[in-house]
Design a protein around this motif. Structure first.
Motif, PDB file in Angstrom:
ATOM      1  N   LYS A   1       0.834  -1.207   0.000  1.00  0.00           N
ATOM      2  CA  LYS A   1       0.000   0.000   0.000  1.00  0.00           C
ATOM      3  C   LYS A   1       0.870   1.258   0.000  1.00  0.00           C
ATOM      4  N   ALA A   2       2.008   1.203   0.694  1.00  0.00           N
ATOM      5  CA  ALA A   2       2.905   2.362   0.726  1.00  0.00           C
ATOM      6  C   ALA A   2       3.532   2.609  -0.648  1.00  0.00           C
ATOM      7  N   VAL A   3       3.913   1.541  -1.333  1.00  0.00           N
ATOM      8  CA  VAL A   3       4.557   1.678  -2.642  1.00  0.00           C
ATOM      9  C   VAL A   3       3.532   1.908  -3.748  1.00  0.00           C
ATOM     10  N   PHE A   4       2.363   1.291  -3.607  1.00  0.00           N
ATOM     11  CA  PHE A   4       1.303   1.383  -4.620  1.00  0.00           C
ATOM     12  C   PHE A   4       0.010   1.880  -3.972  1.00  0.00           C
ATOM     13  N   PRO A   5      -0.041   3.154  -3.607  1.00  0.00           N
ATOM     14  CA  PRO A   5      -1.206   3.661  -2.875  1.00  0.00           C
ATOM     15  C   PRO A   5      -2.521   3.578  -3.654  1.00  0.00           C
ATOM     16  N   GLU A   6      -2.451   3.529  -4.976  1.00  0.00           N
ATOM     17  CA  GLU A   6      -3.674   3.457  -5.779  1.00  0.00           C
ATOM     18  C   GLU A   6      -4.206   2.040  -5.914  1.00  0.00           C
TER      19      GLU A   6
END
Length: 184
Positions: A80-85
């Motif tokens: 989630k931190a690296v790929f928030p979308e």
């Protein structure tokens, strides 16, 4: 005369697969029934899409996830931190072995490499839909093969329009792995 079970009479339905999976988790991790069910329940809570996918996921992968459910939770936070979308649970479930073996820094480095290969593509969205592209070495090979076969092709445009098309250009050892951890 008692009923005998043999492979010919055995029906491999999802219920049987789920029971065998629970038995495998129990045996491999040295758990009792309640602990095995609790670990699988924790995984199902962390990964809402897990239950329908369980019959298709290799047992050893589920055992690895059940071994330390807090590690799965940590990996979801990293995703989630690296790929928030992206839907972190869905991304994780598409390639759990990769995400269990890869830290956030390596994911970020792969995102940077992908962005340099495809500067006009929304890498967040691409990875959200096709996390296997994080095997950047294999992805680069597929892109090179695509350019070799179709030199006038605009790879960025193709990846925006039909990202799965690139997987058709993979060859032999460059196939993007879905179950195994890519060699570093």
């Amino acid at each position: 005369m008692g009923w005998q079970m043999n492979e010919r009479n055995l029906v491999w339905n999802d219920d049987l697969k789920a029971r065998l999976l629970k038995m495998t988790v129990k045996k491999e991790l040295g758990l009792d029934d309640a602990e095995a069910v609790e670990r699988l329940t924790q995984l199902a809570k962390l990964l809402p899409g897990l239950l329908p996918r369980l019959p298709a996921i290799k047992a050893r992968i589920v055992v690895t996830m059940a071994q330390d459910t807090s590690k799965v939770a940590q990996k979801l936070m990293e995703i989630k931190a690296v790929f928030p979308e992206a839907d972190a649970a869905n991304v994780f479930l598409q390639w759990p072995i990769y995400f269990l073996a890869t830290d956030a820094h390596a994911m970020e480095a792969n995102v940077d490499r992908l962005q340099s290969i495809l500067p006009d593509v929304n890498i967040q969205r691409l990875v959200g839909e096709h996390p296997q592209v994080l095997d950047v070495d294999s992805f680069e090979q597929a892109v090179k093969e695509a350019k070799h076969i179709m030199p006038s092709m605009n790879v960025s445009h193709m990846m925006r329009m039909n990202p799965t098309m690139i997987f058709g250009f993979q060859r032999g050892a460059s196939l993007i792995a879905y179950d195994e951890v890519p060699t570093q």
